[in-house]
Design an enzyme around this catalytic site. Sequence first.
Site, mmCIF file in Angstrom:
data_model
loop_
_atom_site.group_PDB
_atom_site.id
_atom_site.type_symbol
_atom_site.label_atom_id
_atom_site.label_comp_id
_atom_site.label_asym_id
_atom_site.label_seq_id
_atom_site.Cartn_x
_atom_site.Cartn_y
_atom_site.Cartn_z
ATOM 1 N N ARG A 134 0.600 -0.882 -0.215
ATOM 2 C CA ARG A 134 -0.312 -0.442 0.060
ATOM 3 C C ARG A 134 1.072 0.934 0.485
ATOM 4 N NH1 ARG A 134 -2.780 0.922 4.947
ATOM 5 N NH2 ARG A 134 -1.501 2.430 5.249
ATOM 6 N N GLU A 156 4.200 6.844 2.844
ATOM 7 C CA GLU A 156 5.576 5.948 3.093
ATOM 8 C C GLU A 156 4.730 4.784 2.458
ATOM 9 O OE1 GLU A 156 4.537 4.890 6.831
ATOM 10 O OE2 GLU A 156 2.701 4.404 7.111
ATOM 11 N N ASN A 158 4.329 0.611 2.476
ATOM 12 C CA ASN A 158 4.336 -0.428 3.078
ATOM 13 C C ASN A 158 4.364 -1.563 2.703
ATOM 14 O OD1 ASN A 158 2.997 1.016 5.343
ATOM 15 N ND2 ASN A 158 1.718 2.000 4.186
ATOM 16 N N SER A 163 -2.826 -2.802 6.185
ATOM 17 C CA SER A 163 -4.017 -2.877 6.125
ATOM 18 C C SER A 163 -5.429 -1.998 5.577
ATOM 19 C CB SER A 163 -3.955 -2.542 7.731
ATOM 20 O OG SER A 163 -3.977 -0.830 8.179
ATOM 21 N N LYS A 336 12.246 3.236 5.962
ATOM 22 C CA LYS A 336 12.261 4.592 5.453
ATOM 23 C C LYS A 336 13.496 5.147 4.553
ATOM 24 C CE LYS A 336 8.008 5.537 8.253
ATOM 25 N NZ LYS A 336 7.976 4.155 9.134
ATOM 26 N N LYS A 398 11.639 11.444 11.227
ATOM 27 C CA LYS A 398 10.285 9.721 11.466
ATOM 28 C C LYS A 398 11.725 9.008 11.284
ATOM 29 C CE LYS A 398 7.241 10.478 8.062
ATOM 30 N NZ LYS A 398 6.592 9.469 6.517
ATOM 31 N N GLU A 402 9.003 0.663 10.710
ATOM 32 C CA GLU A 402 8.066 0.440 10.040
ATOM 33 C C GLU A 402 7.143 1.442 11.427
ATOM 34 O OE1 GLU A 402 6.924 -0.086 7.361
ATOM 35 O OE2 GLU A 402 9.510 0.004 7.059
ATOM 36 N N GLY A 403 5.810 1.748 11.242
ATOM 37 C CA GLY A 403 4.558 1.928 12.103
ATOM 38 C C GLY A 403 4.612 2.566 12.075
ATOM 39 N N ARG A 488 -7.796 7.977 4.072
ATOM 40 C CA ARG A 488 -8.145 7.586 5.686
ATOM 41 C C ARG A 488 -8.411 8.826 5.609
ATOM 42 N NH1 ARG A 488 -3.238 4.129 8.319
ATOM 43 N NH2 ARG A 488 -2.158 4.981 6.766
#
Lengths: 514, 514
Positions: A134, A156, A158, A163, A336, A398, A402-403, A488
């Site tokens: 994604r 970013e 993914n 999700s 990243k 950043k 991840e996350g 989102r």
Amino acid sequence: MASALHKDYPPELSAEEEHYLLSNLKDWSIAHGLAVRPAPSFVQPSQDPSGVLATTAPVTLFPSLFPRVCFEEGLAIQTAYNELYSAIARDEEWLKGIVEELIHIDDFVGKLWETHLAVKKEGYVQNLSLGLFRSDYMVHTNSSSPASRPGLKQVEFNTIASSFGGLSTQVSALHRYLLTIDAYPSSTASIIKRDTLHQSNSASSLAKGLAAAHNAYESSRSGRPLCVLLVVQDPERNVFDQRHLEYALLEESGVRSFRLPFQQTLSHTRLESDRTLVYTPPNSRTDSYEVTTIYFRAGYSPDDYLNEQDWSARLYLEKSRAIKCPSVLTQLAGCKKVQQVLATPHSPHLKHFLSDDQVASRVLATFAPIYPLDKSEAGHEARNLAKDPASAARYVLKPQREGGGNNIYRKNIPPFLEKLPETHWPAYILMEMIEPPPLRNVILRNGDVQRGGVIGELGVYGVCLWRNGDGGDSGEVLQNWEAGYLLRTKGDQSEEGGVAAGFGAVDSCCVVDG
Amino acid sequence: MASALHKDYPPELSAEEEHYLLSNLKDWSIAHGLAVRPAPSFVQPSQDPSGVLATTAPVTLFPSLFPRVCFEEGLAIQTAYNELYSAIARDEEWLKGIVEELIHIDDFVGKLWETHLAVKKEGYVQNLSLGLFRSDYMVHTNSSSPASRPGLKQVEFNTIASSFGGLSTQVSALHRYLLTIDAYPSSTASIIKRDTLHQSNSASSLAKGLAAAHNAYESSRSGRPLCVLLVVQDPERNVFDQRHLEYALLEESGVRSFRLPFQQTLSHTRLESDRTLVYTPPNSRTDSYEVTTIYFRAGYSPDDYLNEQDWSARLYLEKSRAIKCPSVLTQLAGCKKVQQVLATPHSPHLKHFLSDDQVASRVLATFAPIYPLDKSEAGHEARNLAKDPASAARYVLKPQREGGGNNIYRKNIPPFLEKLPETHWPAYILMEMIEPPPLRNVILRNGDVQRGGVIGELGVYGVCLWRNGDGGDSGEVLQNWEAGYLLRTKGDQSEEGGVAAGFGAVDSCCVVDG
């Protein structure tokens, strides 16, 4: 976007309009599984120990406005992004260069790389890899040049556990339903139309990706039935999002899948001598399945690895003959640092992976300037930008891993760096803040209706199945398609975007021109 | 049914088997809207004032065993039952005879009849009627003759607000899903099979009934858009059951529907001079719709009529040109006195309505002996049976009016009658208890798992659209089909069967031979 037509969008609703919209939304969402398990702050676990309650997933009442040109570009370049990240994941030498810069500062990246090396030592026995990707974007408006057209800038990319592919299909269907039943006031009739609302087919399309891997798997001819294994967190509040993919996989492709909490991996799987992964369901110990594809919806964050045993489990799965979605190398391709290296001005890397110049330049146009915080020339420039509160105000810091949840924004950057030993700075990248257009929307979350300024983040899903190369052979892409989208939407006071974390809502795009 | 094969059904589950079955059931049910709003005893309204929480509808973990011959007979005779009740509803003179016996003892029947007379005085302007019926049965085993084959005996025939047509489609799909994912232990493999589980298509089939009425409606050519109006209770915990019909109506037939709380009827509807019923949605007062069909999911019980205004509302709707589902006469045809008159041994009435002797005898075979408690010869016999505790033990005393919850069982009958003035006795009928075979199942309700002996009640849905006659013309049936089924399963300790009332669970049939 900022035109007079849209400045009153969405319209204020009368009490009767809001009641009609909300009551239809609440019923439709539960009837169609646009749902989450309630947060502990809403329903205490002691009240529902067996976990039968559910609630409407956080959603927007209206589809958010999104520039048509940006929406279409995001979908159009997804196959190029799939190709790019597949090529990165296949280029171990190149990834090694990236990882070696991080390995001493980011334990998590280090452990993933060790896992790869351990499997490499014994030899990989599966040369297919699946990516359910994604790519996340925001619309960027150049405030110093208001007349310029809005552009799409990547937030970013993914490569693991992308999700909301299940819920995004449902939320775009919800907004179309609300349009059909006239829940949107007539003042929106020129904006919200059947041909401006975009139905996302992500649930079905991502499930087809899993089926493609499943069908491409060469069985060990053990005679066991085949299955897909979802490695999941437990408990999982966002379970229905994942379930919609499982149901589509079963109904549309006839493929069985099982959910395995990551921490239980070693109890319920074993490797045969040819490294066939065998899953024995705890409910039926006399049955066992050959796993064709491991779909990770856990293992993306250090928090998922409680101890060394969990790393053993990851290694064990990686060693197996099952197709991984994603492999460790594919997961590392999503760090990243990779995004930063690609997006550093005048970087040669993008062209290395995308041979078609036109394709590469379209992808490049979606990068926001990203700087390393290392000792390179660009890194030196970045350090100066980050330490000065005036310039830092246009940036976000950043972590490489991840996350979400760990970003440092604008004026908080200089004091943060001041406390951080300089040896740890290269674990972060500095990224120019994207300036999204001012939008408004209304969000339903835990029964509360919240109105206000919002920021929308477009996620475009991609499916890519490829064969990894060996030595001189660089492998090849076998399947590659765009797989729907997610919007989102979060309140513009918050600077984090994870809906499941309680900060945002799932949404769909209402495309607008200009 | 009582064979060795089935006495251990359903099997005991190990902890792992139960966990697998339940976790899959809980997720599937919410993802597919097999849900209810939680009872106040489970979630206090103050905790969720806006009503966004939902929970799995009470369901059985296993499909209940049901004799194939009984299942098939229930479906096969539904069109005969549709024809029968349509004919009764068209025979005002005959109904008048029934109603006049009740009118002084049952206010509710009296008020319904008055409503009919008031409309009749002005003249009915709509000669089409729709019935979405449900005929409820239990399997009867003759304990004094254990070798005899089980038979189907009717419990009641519902002519208004027949519920669970939406959820029954989902529960039969749930049990098929659980079979597909091997949630049923291998010991059940010879019992639970794809060809012994019966998928109910009730949601779609009942919605097609509403669409048939909608399409048969002759518009007043007002130019307004047309709609179906659901007259509902508010709040409604069983809302998803109704919503599934609405969604099928919209998706499969493109027909708009609106939900109107019964108590708000007069605020949002009006009658034009030609008695076209116009509905103005409160959220959009400038729009208005011509109502083709009124689908009552309220108004079936005296509890729905809080005051005279509610009766005015019912009269108002009945007067309108909209097709009623059901009309007042059709609702009256469902009163238990009608069932009793038909089922009184040697009654001439069944033949009066069903001209085909073979059809009539198949319907007759599903009647359990029913006696009036009036001054007729049969009534005299019944009074003796009811007053004696020994004989009363084989009977149930039921009020004539609709809705469960007021039945008097077995040994409770004599003391109940003792307290009731004899003039009120004719408001009840005495029915021989049906002796269902001993069955076991496991029910999930509010997160609790309950095991034990159960009783199953088969409901067969029917759609019937007919033209009412006038004078010598007795009208005609235009559409008539069987519309799927429901199995409701309750603990055998309880003697009431309403799932929504918390006593039972929705279930599906696993047919067995012998």
